[in-house]
Design an enzyme around this catalytic site. Structure first.
Site, short mmCIF file in Angstrom:
data_model
loop_
_atom_site.label_atom_id
_atom_site.label_comp_id
_atom_site.label_asym_id
_atom_site.label_seq_id
_atom_site.Cartn_x
_atom_site.Cartn_y
_atom_site.Cartn_z
N CYS A 1 -6.97 -1.55 30.22
CA CYS A 1 -6.65 -2.59 28.75
C CYS A 1 -7.08 -3.29 28.43
CB CYS A 1 -5.37 -3.38 30.81
SG CYS A 1 -4.66 -4.49 29.26
N CYS B 1 4.79 2.20 3.78
CA CYS B 1 5.93 2.61 3.92
C CYS B 1 6.78 2.72 4.01
CB CYS B 1 7.38 0.51 4.60
SG CYS B 1 6.45 -0.56 5.22
N HIS C 1 3.72 -5.12 25.27
CA HIS C 1 3.21 -4.92 25.75
C HIS C 1 4.14 -4.92 27.37
CE1 HIS C 1 0.17 -7.30 29.51
NE2 HIS C 1 1.66 -7.87 29.70
N CYS D 1 0.08 2.59 19.50
CA CYS D 1 -0.97 1.45 19.25
C CYS D 1 -1.81 1.46 20.57
CB CYS D 1 -1.43 0.56 18.52
SG CYS D 1 0.07 0.53 16.83
N CYS E 1 4.22 -0.99 28.09
CA CYS E 1 2.62 -0.06 27.30
C CYS E 1 2.04 0.93 28.47
CB CYS E 1 1.99 -1.45 27.53
SG CYS E 1 0.08 -0.47 26.83
N CYS F 1 3.68 -2.72 9.81
CA CYS F 1 2.56 -2.27 9.34
C CYS F 1 1.87 -1.21 9.47
CB CYS F 1 0.92 -3.72 9.23
SG CYS F 1 0.06 -2.82 7.18
N CYS G 1 4.84 -7.01 4.83
CA CYS G 1 4.45 -7.86 3.14
C CYS G 1 5.70 -7.89 2.59
CB CYS G 1 3.69 -7.03 2.15
SG CYS G 1 2.05 -6.43 2.64
N CYS H 1 7.86 -1.06 19.80
CA CYS H 1 7.12 0.37 19.61
C CYS H 1 6.46 0.93 21.48
CB CYS H 1 5.61 -0.55 19.62
SG CYS H 1 5.14 -1.43 17.72
N CYS I 1 -2.76 -3.32 20.19
CA CYS I 1 -1.74 -4.13 19.18
C CYS I 1 -2.53 -5.26 18.09
CB CYS I 1 -0.82 -4.38 19.97
SG CYS I 1 0.86 -5.26 19.27
N CYS J 1 0.82 -1.00 0.33
CA CYS J 1 0.43 0.01 0.04
C CYS J 1 0.96 1.95 0.11
CB CYS J 1 -1.14 -0.06 0.62
SG CYS J 1 -0.37 -0.05 2.46
N CYS K 1 -6.04 -7.16 22.43
CA CYS K 1 -4.52 -6.82 22.13
C CYS K 1 -3.94 -7.92 22.41
CB CYS K 1 -4.21 -5.36 23.69
SG CYS K 1 -2.68 -4.96 23.33
N CYS L 1 1.34 -6.30 14.19
CA CYS L 1 2.05 -6.65 12.80
C CYS L 1 3.26 -6.63 12.58
CB CYS L 1 1.56 -5.26 11.99
SG CYS L 1 2.31 -3.81 12.92
S1 SF4 Z 1 -3.24 -2.27 26.53
FE1 SF4 Z 1 -2.45 -4.85 25.15
S2 SF4 Z 1 -0.01 -4.26 25.58
FE2 SF4 Z 1 -1.26 -2.62 27.25
S3 SF4 Z 1 -1.16 -3.82 29.03
FE3 SF4 Z 1 -3.54 -4.60 27.82
S4 SF4 Z 1 -2.40 -6.31 27.50
FE4 SF4 Z 1 -0.87 -5.20 27.15
S1 SF4 Z 2 0.54 -2.99 16.52
FE1 SF4 Z 2 1.60 -3.64 17.74
S2 SF4 Z 2 3.55 -4.05 17.07
FE2 SF4 Z 2 2.52 -2.75 15.51
S3 SF4 Z 2 2.94 -1.38 15.23
FE3 SF4 Z 2 0.95 -1.00 16.82
S4 SF4 Z 2 2.12 -2.27 19.19
FE4 SF4 Z 2 3.68 -2.03 17.12
#
Ligand code: SF4
Ligand code: SF4
Length: 384
Positions: free
Chosen positions: A293, A67, A270, A320, A273, A224, A175, A308, A327, A64, A299, A330
């Site tokens: 959460c 990137c 995680h 994200c 996060c 992605c 990809c 990330c 999440c 797409c 997630c 990706c």
């Molecule tokens: S939102 Fe996702 S990454 Fe964040 S604490 Fe909850 S399970 Fe973990």
């Molecule tokens: S989906 Fe998960 S791995 Fe992909 S950019 Fe978001 S937090 Fe990072």
């Protein structure tokens, strides 16, 4: 002897920039002041960059262009800094080049200045470049590659030519690295048969290079899209000799060909996060738009290996889960199949040594209480 700025400019005027090595060139720019220097020597710099030390050929397959968008939004370094400071010659990039598709008298122009198909063939012929691939490569139908045709040429054919003459290959985005959404299970996926450069999903024997019988060093930078830092810093490390190809690849890459520094095998999104405190207390959102959460909204970060949550996105502003989206893993080679259904709570995948997530959640609560207790004792003792 100390040379004054005026004399230095005079000295530089008599120098041949094309013969300067990169270090001397950058020192000279720094000594005079970049703005004055660029104003005076723009033409020479442009010529010098045409003779840059590292040539990049960037090809697009089935993707797409996210990137490329991502790299154009890069922060530190940004794309211009990276290209100029690393003395990179971005010799071919289909969506950034200006000269594509020009017609003269109703026919495609027949010179490399005006016709990008001729340009890319000439560059491949010359060799000595790093090949960057964005997008998956169609193998179907029946090995012809004609499910992805650019101009009148299957992308598989162009990739094959370009890969053979490349010094190394960077597969940018999920990809190119693993097939990504192009390779996802569907009623037509066997027919289209999309491949990643070296892997298809988790299978390191089904990449397009193996299909073509080509052996080349490959670095996978999935995502992605892929984070601009992951792309530019990897490229920088390769160009500056900090990541030697092929000598350092075994130790620097994980089993899916990703740089461990950005995709640490022992670390998941995680762990850092911003919503982790809610997870540890067992407080979960059940509707999008809350602050707790996101596990119950699907997630997949506990299974996802990338930095990330530490690096964050868009100039380190957010990521994200911080922005409210679970999440979707990706960067993982099985994406998207391994993360589907995306917004449904994952079943136990055995990642936590067979424990299910509720058990882990309770254990984590126990661990935080324990840590808080230890901290309180240390405070009472006056240790901190
Ligand atoms: S939102 Fe996702 S990454 Fe964040 S604490 Fe909850 S399970 Fe973990
Ligand atoms: S989906 Fe998960 S791995 Fe992909 S950019 Fe978001 S937090 Fe990072």
């Amino acid at each position: 002897m100390v040379i004054g700025k005026k004399n230095l400019v005079h000295t530089l005027e008599s120098m041949d920039f094309l013969k300067m090595d990169r270090r001397t060139f950058l020192k000279a720019v720094g000594a005079v002041g970049a703005t004055a220097f660029l104003g005076t020597y723009k033409t020479e710099i442009v010529s010098a960059l045409e003779f840059a030390e590292t040539k990049l050929v960037w090809l697009h397959g089935a993707e797409c262009t996210g990137c490329s968008e991502s790299i154009l939004n890069g922060g530190n370094p940004d794309i211009v800094q990276a290209i100029t400071k690393l003395n990179v010659n971005l010799a071919y990039h289909e969506t950034l080049l200006a000269q594509q598709g020009l017609f003269v008298d109703g026919k495609p122009a027949n010179s490399s200045e005006l016709n990008s198909e001729i340009l890319v063939d000439e560059l491949i012929e010359e060799g000595n470049y790093i090949l960057i691939v964005e997008g998956a490569i169609a193998n179907g139908p029946d090995g012809s590659g004609r499910y992805c045709v650019i101009g009148n040429r299957p992308f598989k054919e162009l990739f094959s030519k370009a890969a053979k003459n490349a010094n190394a290959i960077l597969a940018v985005g999920t990809c190119a690295a693993y097939g990504g959404i192009n390779s996802a299970d569907s009623a037509v996926s066997e027919l289209t048969d999309y491949r990643g450069v070296q892997f298809t999903k988790e299978d390191g024997s089904k990449g397009m290079l193996q299909e073509l019988g080509i052996r080349k060093p490959v670095i996978n930078i999935p995502g992605c899209p892929a984070h601009p830092d992951w792309i530019l810093l990897t490229l920088g490390a390769v160009i500056l000799g900090k990541l030697r190809i092929p000598e350092d690849l075994n130790s620097a890459l994980d089993r899916f060909g990703r740089p461990k520094v950005f995709f640490p095998p022992g670390h998941t999104v995680h762990e850092n996060c911003p919503r982790r405190g809610y997870y540890d207390r067992g407080e979960f959102d059940t509707e999008i738009g809350g602050e707790k959460c996101l596990w119950k909204l699907g997630c997949k970060a506990p299974y996802t290996h990338s930095d990330c949550a530490l690096r964050r996105w868009n100039g380190s502003v957010s990521m994200c889960t911080q922005a409210g989206s679970p999440c979707i893993a990706c960067v993982e080679p099985g994406f998207p199949d391994s993360a589907r259904p995306l917004y449904v709570e994952a079943e136990d995948k055995g990642v936590f040594l067979g424990a299910n997530i509720d058990t882990v959640s309770k254990a984590a609560v126990g661990a935080s209480v324990l840590a808080a207790g230890v901290h309180a004792v240390r405070r009472m003792k006056g240790d901190d």
